[in-house]
Design an enzyme around this catalytic site. Structure first.
Site, mmCIF file in Angstrom:
data_model
loop_
_atom_site.group_PDB
_atom_site.id
_atom_site.type_symbol
_atom_site.label_atom_id
_atom_site.label_comp_id
_atom_site.label_asym_id
_atom_site.label_seq_id
_atom_site.Cartn_x
_atom_site.Cartn_y
_atom_site.Cartn_z
ATOM 1 C CG HIS A 38 34.713 -20.755 -15.925
ATOM 2 N ND1 HIS A 38 34.050 -20.361 -14.747
ATOM 3 C CD2 HIS A 38 33.702 -21.499 -16.348
ATOM 4 C CE1 HIS A 38 33.164 -21.249 -14.623
ATOM 5 N NE2 HIS A 38 32.761 -21.884 -15.363
ATOM 6 C CB THR A 39 38.108 -16.746 -20.757
ATOM 7 O OG1 THR A 39 36.875 -17.018 -21.558
ATOM 8 C CG2 THR A 39 39.132 -17.637 -20.638
ATOM 9 C CB SER A 71 6.945 -16.422 -16.603
ATOM 10 O OG SER A 71 7.450 -17.273 -17.302
ATOM 11 C CB ALA A 127 19.910 -26.138 -21.354
ATOM 12 C CB SER A 131 17.261 -19.465 -19.896
ATOM 13 O OG SER A 131 17.633 -19.882 -18.508
ATOM 14 C CB SER A 132 19.053 -16.071 -16.277
ATOM 15 O OG SER A 132 20.533 -16.336 -16.134
ATOM 16 C CD GLU A 164 22.848 -13.806 -14.167
ATOM 17 O OE1 GLU A 164 21.931 -13.335 -15.197
ATOM 18 O OE2 GLU A 164 22.728 -15.086 -14.017
ATOM 19 C CG ASP A 176 26.094 -15.968 -20.523
ATOM 20 O OD1 ASP A 176 26.883 -16.389 -21.012
ATOM 21 O OD2 ASP A 176 25.672 -16.329 -19.143
ATOM 22 C CE1 TYR A 228 30.485 -18.861 -14.095
ATOM 23 C CE2 TYR A 228 30.108 -17.372 -12.376
ATOM 24 C CZ TYR A 228 30.559 -17.544 -13.594
ATOM 25 O OH TYR A 228 30.781 -16.710 -14.518
#
Ligand code: GLA
Length: 385
Positions: A38-39, A71, A127, A131-132, A164, A176, A228
């Site tokens: 969260h930085t 998918s 997890a 993944s996104s 995203e 990410d 979030y």
């Protein structure tokens, strides 16, 4: 599965979907964030590394301007749409991420055309292993390279993040997508989320006789569920109260946070300020060849996320406590929080004992059985066939 086997499997899945061979297969990895949680959206520092697991996009161009998405992990949810009609909100579910990548590329004026894409992944969703982002990055790389465009990786990461944030509507930072596109094997990636500068930091676990275990607690998190975003808003509010552009700017003055009257807001800000320091301390140790020395910093990060930022969950705390009691040098939750995975830095000879101690702790608490595996700092996104 080997990288070649994974590429073949994706190509075979493409053949099953579209009755032809793909022009190419692109792989984008998931990531573990070693430290710096969260930085990123506070314009601070992060230190992720790429996993060997990730997402493959097998793809071919098509001349009719359509984007067709399949998918292997969601065979009943195909999606087909004209590229020209993509607007935020027009695609939901898993396909929002690859469709969002295509939208972001066109928004940036990049001349991509239609494509048929078949996705295959060996990364659990939810997890906290990105993944996104891997889905966005594999698609973005496939679409640009298929259409002969060369986009610098940091720019591609920005576009994948737009997918995203603006297309899928989730207000994440840049970590990410940067990890997936920029990481190098055997290294973690230090990213300054204000300047965009990055550098590779040696992270040779085998040479240090260490293993980094990832404990998937099997509690599923969804960044979309609002918590979030609430943390992000709290950080922005704390920065506003302190009169700084971002919490990144709160550095040396230890009394600075006392100016935040609200105790909850003060704790949220304290996490970010102390976490940035821990990232830089970790980098100093890694550059000095002292991976083991990073253990206490990982554990301190976990306490800060649990007590100040308040985003840990019981299974992560149990995994961290059990890991440390069984000889881990340090352990923490990783990712956005509220579910997903924990990591533990463990001497090789303690690995089995640690895994069984964590499993026993979960069984005793009647938690779902965790999945535990070692992670190797791996290469970033690339064409694999
Ligand atoms: C998620 C987001 C990242 C980052 C982490 C928390 O993974 O996608 O941008 O904010 O949470 O460090």
């Amino acid at each position: 599965m080997t990288a070649d086997g994974a590429a073949d499997q994706a190509a075979t899945w493409f053949g099953g979907c579209y009755g032809a061979e793909p022009e190419g297969v692109w792989h984008a990895p998931g990531r573990v964030n070693l430290i710096g949680e969260h930085t990123d959206y506070n314009e601070g520092f992060v230190l992720p590394f790429a996993l060997s697991q990730g997402v493959r996009a097998a793809a071919s161009r098509r001349g009719d301007g359509l984007l067709e998405l399949r998918s292997r992990q969601a065979p009943d949810e195909p999606a087909t749409m004209p590229l020209s009609r993509l607007v935020p909100g027009s695609v939901t579910g898993w396909a929002a991420y690859p469709a969002g990548a295509a939208w972001a590329l066109t928004e940036a004026g990049l001349a991509i055309g239609g494509a048929s894409i078949a996705i295959d992944a060996d990364l659990e969703r939810g997890a906290a292993l990105s993944s996104s982002a891997a889905l966005e990055c594999a698609t973005a790389l496939a679409l640009t390279e298929l259409h002969g465009l060369s986009v610098p990786r940091p720019e591609l990461a920005e576009l994948a993040r737009r997918a995203e944030n603006e297309f899928a509507g989730i207000p994440t930072g840049i970590m990410d997508q940067s990890a997936s596109l920029l990481c190098q094997a055997g290294h973690a990636l230090l990213l300054d989320c204000r300047s965009g500068e990055s550098s590779d930091v040696p992270f040779d676990l085998p040479a240090a006789g260490l293993v980094l275990l990832v404990v998937d607690t099997r509690v599923r998190h969804a960044l979309a569920d609002g918590r979030y975003a609430a943390r992000r808003r709290a950080c922005e509010e704390a920065a506003r109260v302190l009169g700084v552009r971002a919490l990144r700017d709160v550095t040396d003055d230890p009394g600075a946070l006392d100016r935040i009257a609200d105790p909850v807001l003060r704790r949220r800000a304290r996490h970010v300020v102390t976490e940035n320091r821990r990232v830089l301390a970790t980098v100093r140790l890694l550059r000095a060849g002292d991976i083991a020395g990073c253990g206490p910093l990982l554990s301190a990060s976990h306490r800060s996320l649990r007590d100040d930022f308040d985003i840990s969950w019981p299974q992560a705390d149990a995994a961290v406590d059990a890991a440390v009691s069984a000889g881990a040098l340090g352990a923490r939750m990783t990712g956005g929080g509220f579910g997903g995975s924990a990591i533990a830095l463990v001497p090789v000879d303690r690995t089995d004992g640690m895994a069984s101690t964590v499993r026993a702790a979960f069984a005793e608490a009647r938690y779902r059985e965790p999945e535990i595996r070692g992670a190797q700092p791996s290469t970033g996104a690339e064409r694999v066939s």
